[in-house]
Design an enzyme around this catalytic site. Structure first.
Site, mmCIF file in Angstrom:
data_model
loop_
_atom_site.group_PDB
_atom_site.id
_atom_site.type_symbol
_atom_site.label_atom_id
_atom_site.label_comp_id
_atom_site.label_asym_id
_atom_site.label_seq_id
_atom_site.Cartn_x
_atom_site.Cartn_y
_atom_site.Cartn_z
ATOM 1 C CE LYS A 31 123.577 103.800 65.434
ATOM 2 N NZ LYS A 31 124.798 103.105 64.996
ATOM 3 C CE1 TYR A 66 106.085 81.153 85.239
ATOM 4 C CE2 TYR A 66 106.766 83.402 84.736
ATOM 5 C CZ TYR A 66 105.845 82.374 84.620
ATOM 6 O OH TYR A 66 104.690 82.558 83.904
#
Length: 380
Positions: free
Chosen positions: A45, A277
């Protein structure tokens, strides 16, 4: 695969995930050694846990069945020519799904009364349905303690009897459950779940059918009593551990994915200057900083902290500053010869994905499933 030797051709101009198909074949062999004679339902999956559904299914050609989460996955496996049994782990949602199940020869997992009602109200598939003599082959899921999906164990006989009345269902059905804490080898909850499951089936006498699947990856590795005649490993197939503080390699598994990129800049930054940042990280001294072409836009975790290890030319260096969408910055003080174009490995052989996951406050499963579409995939 030696991750230190990833070539610039392999890395190309963008982040690259190299999937080692031999590692996947090795891992399923290791799991078979643990599971003895039990059949293997390989869980593929989430696009093969982010590794690519079709490619990993072909690498798992020795599997006895595949476990998927959607009918779309089953459609893709059949279109790719895979002939193994396919089990739809969350079952079907509406009456219209039954035709697709029969057409694709997919076995649904039944876990809710609404599904039984759909089957009971559906037209029979015929004396020899498209899935073979007796019709649709189903699995019954018992909720032995996960409390997510499944029937209460004390309802096993009732569910079995209701299915026995349906000509459209192949008899007998198979059985499964799912563990909540099997990654904790010293926690009794899994033993209790096994006992509840076995007690529910014992109450059926000789009418329970032969197929039983309890063991997920951690069950295969740490709970021999759960193996029975089917196991359904997931993350371990891809070399990922489910046990805190341990990597897949600790269990003899090999990582199937290596995520890599390259340095696109090597800069000198003065002591005290902020990097990235927010200026969260400041250079402790005059230092060399590398910029690698990968970020959270590629699936690397934005919240990986400074100090998270990365391999540059096969040697460990720390991530510094915040991970941005396309880039990350690296402390190259220990790699004075590093240059633009050099390979950077984010996880793979020599740097377990579990290490990154633990530092980022998640699990390896999430990281490999989070790789985005702009990452280029290669096979080895």
């Amino acid at each position: 695969m030696n991750t230190a030797n990833m070539t610039q051709n392999e890395l190309g101009a963008s982040p690259t995930a190299v999937v080692d198909l031999d590692a996947i074949a090795h891992n399923v062999a290791v799991l078979r050694e643990h599971a003895g004679s039990a059949a293997v339902m390989a869980v593929v999956k989430a696009d093969g846990y982010g590794h690519g559904l079709e490619r990993v299914a072909r690498a798992l050609d020795s599997a006895d069945a595949f476990g998927v989460a959607s009918l779309d996955d089953a459609e893709r496996l059949r279109a790719a020519g895979l002939k193994q049994r396919i089990v739809l782990l969350s079952g079907f949602d509406e009456p219209g799904d039954l035709d697709a199940l029969r057409r694709l020869d997919v076995e649904p997992v039944l876990h809710h009364d609404s599904q039984l009602e759909i089957l009971e109200s559906a037209e029979p598939a015929g004396p020899a349905g498209a899935t073979g003599a007796g019709g649709l082959r189903c699995w019954i899921k018992l909720d032995t303690g996960m409390h997510r999906l499944g029937f209460a164990p004390e309802r096993a006989q009732e569910i079995r009897q209701r299915l026995a009345q349906l000509d459209s269902i192949q008899q007998p059905p198979a059985w499964m459950t799912h563990f909540a804490r099997s990654d904790e080898f010293d926690e009794q909850a899994t033993g209790d779940q096994i006992a509840r499951f076995e007690s529910a089936l014992a109450a059926l006498g000789g009418d329970q059918g032969g197929a039983c699947a309890l063991a997920n990856s951690a069950g295969v590795l740490g709970w021999p009593a759960s193996h029975q005649n089917w196991v359904r490993p997931g993350g371990a197939l891809y070399g990922i551990s489910v046990v805190a503080g341990r990597s897949g390699m600790d269990f003899g598994l090999r990582p199937a994915m290596t995520l890599g990129t390259r340095l696109i800049a090597v800069n000198r930054v003065r002591r005290g200057e902020p990097i990235g940042y927010g200026g969260d990280y400041r250079a402790p001294e005059d230092m060399t900083v590398g910029v690698a072409a990968i970020g959270y836009g590629d699936g690397y975790p934005r919240h990986a902290p400074s100090g998270t290890p990365v391999l540059v030319n096969g040697s460990m260096v720390p991530l510094i500053g915040r991970v941005s969408m396309d880039l990350m910055t690296l402390d190259l003080r220990s790699q004075p010869e590093a240059k633009v174009g050099d390979p950077v490995i984010l996880w793979g052989e020599g740097l377990p994905v579990e290490t990154i996951a633990e530092l980022a406050g998640t699990i390896g499963y999430e990281l490999v499933c989070s790789i985005t579409r702009r990452v280029r995939f290669l096979e080895r």
